[in-house]
Design an enzyme around this catalytic site. Structure first.
Site: not given
Length: 260
Positions: A121-122, A139
């Site tokens: 994520h991200d 992340g």
């Protein structure tokens, strides 16, 4: 019309360009958008609010756009954006973003993503990046353009890997990796300038000389990092101003300390 295999499950709300190919038993969710020329291999699952550009090749059994593996994720709006002309090999996993940033995981264009790569994520992956088999990005990782990540490498959350950097096989990357450098070993150490990669990309002798001088200032002259940054700023006007700026911008955004 789109060339969708009879066994594939494509939600009628998904937006696929007319020439997109979807292989057997693939599953594509309602918020997915896929650009022209892209192929989706058998048994691939593409879900979430995922946008994929043109001329990408996604191989079998990839998982694209699943929710993050962040235990604090509570269903907030999130997305995944993938650019153009990427190769995504077997069993890769690319997750949606989270509300901890702007909710988007971004992958650029012309990347070569080998089997079993995980992009959490991200993350922000630039252009022309190579990630060898089993590369794992936690992340919020940042990979600059033309970065090369060796196989079986794990990258800690929030780490920045600079443009044109090269990480050797089985790297344990817990700190930021400066642009243009080659790092390897356990513990990870900066070895030299990534000369082979820069030559392949047509860097001039003047640019190479400036980059080698930056390497010396940061890693060989015994300066503090702040002193080295100040000296790097004085290298403008010697034929490598763009590279000097890349280095200065990298240090301005660095969060995890530097692999030295």
């Amino acid at each position: 019309m789109t060339r969708i295999h009879a066994t594939a499950l494509v939600d009628p709300r998904a937006e696929l360009a007319d020439d997109v190919q979807v292989g057997p038993y693939a599953v594509i969710g309602p918020e997915v958008r896929i650009g022209p020329g892209t192929t989706v291999g058998p048994h691939t699952v593409i879900e979430g609010r995922t946008t994929i550009g043109r001329d990408n090749r996604i191989f079998q059994f990839a998982s694209i756009g699943a929710i993050s593996q962040d235990m604090s994720y509570a269903g907030e709006p999130a997305a995944l954006e993938i650019g153009d002309r990427n190769t995504i090999r077997e069993f890769c996993t690319l997750n949606l973003g989270t509300a901890k940033e702007d909710g988007v995981t971004r992958v650029g264009s012309d990347n070569w993503i080998m089997a079993y790569v995980h992009i959490a994520h991200d993350c922000r992956v630039g252009d022309h990046v190579v990630m060898a088999n089993n590369t794992t990005l936690a992340g919020h990782v940042r990979l600059g353009d033309w970065a090369f990540i060796g196989g079986l490498t794990g990258v800690h959350q929030f780490v920045h890997v600079g443009a044109h950097a090269m990480i050797g096989f089985q790297g344990h990357v817990a700190q930021d990796v400066a642009p243009y450098m080659t790092v390897d070993g356990n513990p990870l150490t900066t070895r030299a300038v990534n000369l082979t990669g820069l030559k392949r990309r047509g860097f001039s002798a003047e640019r190479m000389a400036v980059i080698r001088r930056m390497h010396k200032l940061i890693f060989r002259d015994g300066l503090t990092l702040q002193q080295a940054i100040e000296e790097i700023g004085k290298l403008r006007g010697q034929g490598g101003d763009a590279d000097v700026q890349v280095m200065l911008d990298f240090f301005a955004a660095s969060k995890r300390g530097l692999v030295r």
